[in-house]
Design an enzyme around this catalytic site. Structure first.
Site, PDB file in Angstrom:
ATOM      1  N   GLU A 101       0.860  -1.196   0.000  1.00 62.36           N
ATOM      2  CA  GLU A 101       0.000   0.000   0.000  1.00 62.36           C
ATOM      3  C   GLU A 101       0.890   1.238   0.000  1.00 62.36           C
ATOM      4  O   GLU A 101       1.868   1.301   0.745  1.00 62.36           O
ATOM      5  CB  GLU A 101      -0.900   0.041   1.241  1.00 62.36           C
ATOM      6  CG  GLU A 101      -1.768   1.317   1.261  1.00 62.36           C
ATOM      7  CD  GLU A 101      -2.547   1.503   2.553  1.00 62.36           C
ATOM      8  OE1 GLU A 101      -3.548   0.802   2.724  1.00 62.36           O
ATOM      9  OE2 GLU A 101      -2.139   2.354   3.376  1.00 62.36           O
TER      10      GLU A 101
ATOM     11  N   THR B 238      -4.043   4.728  -1.590  1.00 56.58           N
ATOM     12  CA  THR B 238      -5.130   5.204  -0.722  1.00 56.58           C
ATOM     13  C   THR B 238      -5.857   6.397  -1.349  1.00 56.58           C
ATOM     14  O   THR B 238      -5.379   7.011  -2.309  1.00 56.58           O
ATOM     15  CB  THR B 238      -4.612   5.599   0.679  1.00 56.58           C
ATOM     16  OG1 THR B 238      -3.729   6.703   0.537  1.00 56.58           O
ATOM     17  CG2 THR B 238      -3.913   4.451   1.360  1.00 56.58           C
ATOM     18  N   TYR B 239      -7.007   6.707  -0.757  1.00 54.02           N
ATOM     19  CA  TYR B 239      -7.891   7.752  -1.292  1.00 54.02           C
ATOM     20  C   TYR B 239      -8.357   8.628  -0.147  1.00 54.02           C
ATOM     21  O   TYR B 239      -8.622   8.140   0.960  1.00 54.02           O
ATOM     22  CB  TYR B 239      -9.097   7.068  -1.940  1.00 54.02           C
ATOM     23  CG  TYR B 239     -10.126   8.017  -2.506  1.00 54.02           C
ATOM     24  CD1 TYR B 239     -10.022   8.482  -3.806  1.00 54.02           C
ATOM     25  CD2 TYR B 239     -11.208   8.440  -1.730  1.00 54.02           C
ATOM     26  CE1 TYR B 239     -10.965   9.345  -4.335  1.00 54.02           C
ATOM     27  CE2 TYR B 239     -12.157   9.300  -2.251  1.00 54.02           C
ATOM     28  CZ  TYR B 239     -12.024   9.751  -3.553  1.00 54.02           C
ATOM     29  OH  TYR B 239     -12.959  10.608  -4.069  1.00 54.02           O
TER      30      TYR B 239
ATOM     31  N   HIS C  26      -8.029   2.710  -4.081  1.00 56.83           N
ATOM     32  CA  HIS C  26      -8.976   2.825  -2.978  1.00 56.83           C
ATOM     33  C   HIS C  26     -10.027   3.875  -3.364  1.00 56.83           C
ATOM     34  O   HIS C  26      -9.718   4.841  -4.066  1.00 56.83           O
ATOM     35  CB  HIS C  26      -8.290   3.304  -1.695  1.00 56.83           C
ATOM     36  CG  HIS C  26      -7.257   2.359  -1.158  1.00 56.83           C
ATOM     37  ND1 HIS C  26      -6.936   2.317   0.183  1.00 56.83           N
ATOM     38  CD2 HIS C  26      -6.472   1.417  -1.756  1.00 56.83           C
ATOM     39  CE1 HIS C  26      -5.987   1.402   0.387  1.00 56.83           C
ATOM     40  NE2 HIS C  26      -5.682   0.858  -0.770  1.00 56.83           N
TER      41      HIS C  26
ATOM     42  N   ALA D 174     -19.819   0.410   3.135  1.00 52.94           N
ATOM     43  CA  ALA D 174     -19.011  -0.022   1.981  1.00 52.94           C
ATOM     44  C   ALA D 174     -19.804  -0.990   1.099  1.00 52.94           C
ATOM     45  O   ALA D 174     -19.626  -1.016  -0.120  1.00 52.94           O
ATOM     46  CB  ALA D 174     -17.730  -0.683   2.474  1.00 52.94           C
TER      47      ALA D 174
ATOM     48  N   HIS E 113     -14.129  -3.850  13.882  1.00 49.43           N
ATOM     49  CA  HIS E 113     -14.178  -2.420  13.549  1.00 49.43           C
ATOM     50  C   HIS E 113     -14.610  -1.623  14.786  1.00 49.43           C
ATOM     51  O   HIS E 113     -15.494  -2.059  15.536  1.00 49.43           O
ATOM     52  CB  HIS E 113     -15.153  -2.192  12.388  1.00 49.43           C
ATOM     53  CG  HIS E 113     -15.156  -0.771  11.905  1.00 49.43           C
ATOM     54  ND1 HIS E 113     -16.096   0.144  12.314  1.00 49.43           N
ATOM     55  CD2 HIS E 113     -14.304  -0.100  11.094  1.00 49.43           C
ATOM     56  CE1 HIS E 113     -15.839   1.320  11.741  1.00 49.43           C
ATOM     57  NE2 HIS E 113     -14.757   1.198  11.000  1.00 49.43           N
TER      58      HIS E 113
ATOM     59  N   LYS F  31     -20.884  -7.363   2.768  1.00 53.93           N
ATOM     60  CA  LYS F  31     -19.978  -6.734   1.789  1.00 53.93           C
ATOM     61  C   LYS F  31     -19.563  -7.750   0.715  1.00 53.93           C
ATOM     62  O   LYS F  31     -19.513  -7.429  -0.467  1.00 53.93           O
ATOM     63  CB  LYS F  31     -18.751  -6.220   2.560  1.00 53.93           C
ATOM     64  CG  LYS F  31     -17.865  -5.339   1.774  1.00 53.93           C
ATOM     65  CD  LYS F  31     -16.767  -4.579   2.523  1.00 53.93           C
ATOM     66  CE  LYS F  31     -16.642  -4.611   3.980  1.00 53.93           C
ATOM     67  NZ  LYS F  31     -15.741  -3.587   4.528  1.00 53.93           N
TER      68      LYS F  31
ATOM     69  N   GLN G 154      -7.143  -4.807   8.266  1.00 54.89           N
ATOM     70  CA  GLN G 154      -6.515  -3.733   9.045  1.00 54.89           C
ATOM     71  C   GLN G 154      -5.213  -4.278   9.618  1.00 54.89           C
ATOM     72  O   GLN G 154      -5.079  -5.493   9.820  1.00 54.89           O
ATOM     73  CB  GLN G 154      -7.494  -3.335  10.172  1.00 54.89           C
ATOM     74  CG  GLN G 154      -7.034  -2.239  11.080  1.00 54.89           C
ATOM     75  CD  GLN G 154      -6.785  -0.945  10.324  1.00 54.89           C
ATOM     76  OE1 GLN G 154      -5.751  -0.795   9.704  1.00 54.89           O
ATOM     77  NE2 GLN G 154      -7.737  -0.036  10.379  1.00 54.89           N
TER      78      GLN G 154
ATOM     79  N   GLN H 155       4.831   6.939  15.132  1.00 53.58           N
ATOM     80  CA  GLN H 155       3.997   6.215  14.167  1.00 53.58           C
ATOM     81  C   GLN H 155       3.105   5.195  14.887  1.00 53.58           C
ATOM     82  O   GLN H 155       1.926   5.062  14.588  1.00 53.58           O
ATOM     83  CB  GLN H 155       4.930   5.517  13.170  1.00 53.58           C
ATOM     84  CG  GLN H 155       4.229   4.665  12.142  1.00 53.58           C
ATOM     85  CD  GLN H 155       5.184   3.634  11.537  1.00 53.58           C
ATOM     86  OE1 GLN H 155       6.376   3.616  11.838  1.00 53.58           O
ATOM     87  NE2 GLN H 155       4.658   2.776  10.700  1.00 53.58           N
TER      88      GLN H 155
END
Ligand code: FAD
Length: 289
Positions: free
Chosen positions: A17, A48-49, A79, A125, A149, A165, A176, A212
């Site tokens: 990613e 990513t978006y 994404h 989603a 989640h 989904k 994740q 991070q």
């Protein structure tokens, strides 16, 4: 090629990613990242978006996916989030992706931000997934959460929602990030019991500095096993040692996942080719077996 087909090769898929450059940089800076990643031969690279507001990248994600496909000849996964978009805006995105021959979309809801009123054209989603399926011939991936989640009340309802989904058309899932492989194995068991049979990639993030970790944990709530916390505390204040320990930790996770027959590893590279390279070198002899 539809990403789900990559899982038929009989070996774990390895994917990366990346994220678009900050608005203050030009898109060209992404070449530095991709120049450092492409010869590691990932099976695909996802981009990513970010819709609206800070870091908006409505067209940037598509532009970068196009560069990955045309300049580096690697399959891209774009994404796309929906919670802050109208149907019209999503349609524009789909048209742009189609015009650029981008076939793979990671269909996401996106985070609900306190400062932005959701548009309510898409609640989940799975709504976006159904919408894309009706629109055109895309191959759709979705996100999943080994440690549940953050908005879900319990693991069972989260898995049942994940099943919706997949039933809506997601053909592949990416998890994740997590630091405890047992959390992933339990999740995998729940998913398979719930009849979710699509390939599920494990999301791994090599941790290279303390800031991070703190940011990631506050964003995604990943639990930190004791051995991980000990590692962070031991090497705090020694950036090079912490980086190397973080890489070694990620490699250990990956070796264990591959030994346990995982479908694939999705490496959150944080646009850092150095760590991705170290990890790929460490698993070079085991990734193709
Ligand atoms: P959903 O699948 O809609 O799930 C959200 C919540 O709603 C869950 O609690 C779920 O259990 C529940 N739910 C789902 N469907 C239903 C239903 N039909 N009925 C009732 N409840 C339901 N964010 C970005 O902004 N940009 C990115 O590029 C990005 N990339 C990501 C990549 C990965 C691999 C992952 C794991 C996350 C990514 N995110 C990204 C973050 C993601 O947008 C958030 O985690 C978001 O809060 C949930 O997105 P989702 O697609 O999983 O939502």
């Amino acid at each position: 090629m539809g990403i789900h087909h990559l899982f038929k090769k009989g070996r774990p898929v390895i994917s990366f990613e990346i994220f678009p450059p900050k608005q203050t940089s030009t898109i060209d800076t992404i070449y530095d990242t991709l120049d450092g990643l492409y010869d590691l031969k990932p099976d695909f690279i996802s981009v990513t978006y970010s819709a609206g507001g800070k870091g908006a990248s409505d067209h940037v994600t598509c532009d970068i996916a196009s560069i990955i496909q045309n300049k580096y000849h690697i399959t891209p996964l774009a994404h796309l989030t929906c919670v802050n978009s109208t149907k019209e805006e999503i349609l524009q995105n789909l048209k742009r992706l189609q015009e650029n021959q981008i076939e793979n979309i990671l269909a996401l809801r996106g985070d609900i931000r306190p400062d932005v009123e959701p548009k309510h054209d898409f609640e989940h989603a799975s709504d976006l997934t159904s919408f894309i399926k009706k629109y055109g011939d895309f191959s759709i991936s979705g996100a999943c959460y080994p440690e549940v989640h953050c908005e879900s009340n319990d693991a069972v309802s989260d898995i049942l929602n994940l099943r919706k989904k997949v039933d809506a058309g997601a053909e592949h899932l990416i998890s994740q990030l997590f630091f405890d492989n047992n959390a992933f194995y339990s999740f995998l068991e729940r998913a398979r019991i719930a009849g979710i049979s699509v390939p599920i990639e494990a999301g791994i993030m090599p941790v290279v500095n303390k800031k991070q970790i703190e940011r990631m944990v506050s964003l995604c709530g990943a639990s930190l096993p004791q051995k991980f916390v000990k590692m962070i505390n031991r090497y705090d204040g020694h950036p090079e040692a912490l980086r190397d320990a973080g890489i070694a930790y990620a490699v250990n996770q990956i070796v264990d996942l591959i030994a346990n027959g995982v479908d694939g590893i999705h490496l959150y590279t944080m646009n850092n080719p150095y760590t991705a390279r170290k990890i790929c070198e460490s698993i070079a002899s085991i990734r193709d077996i």
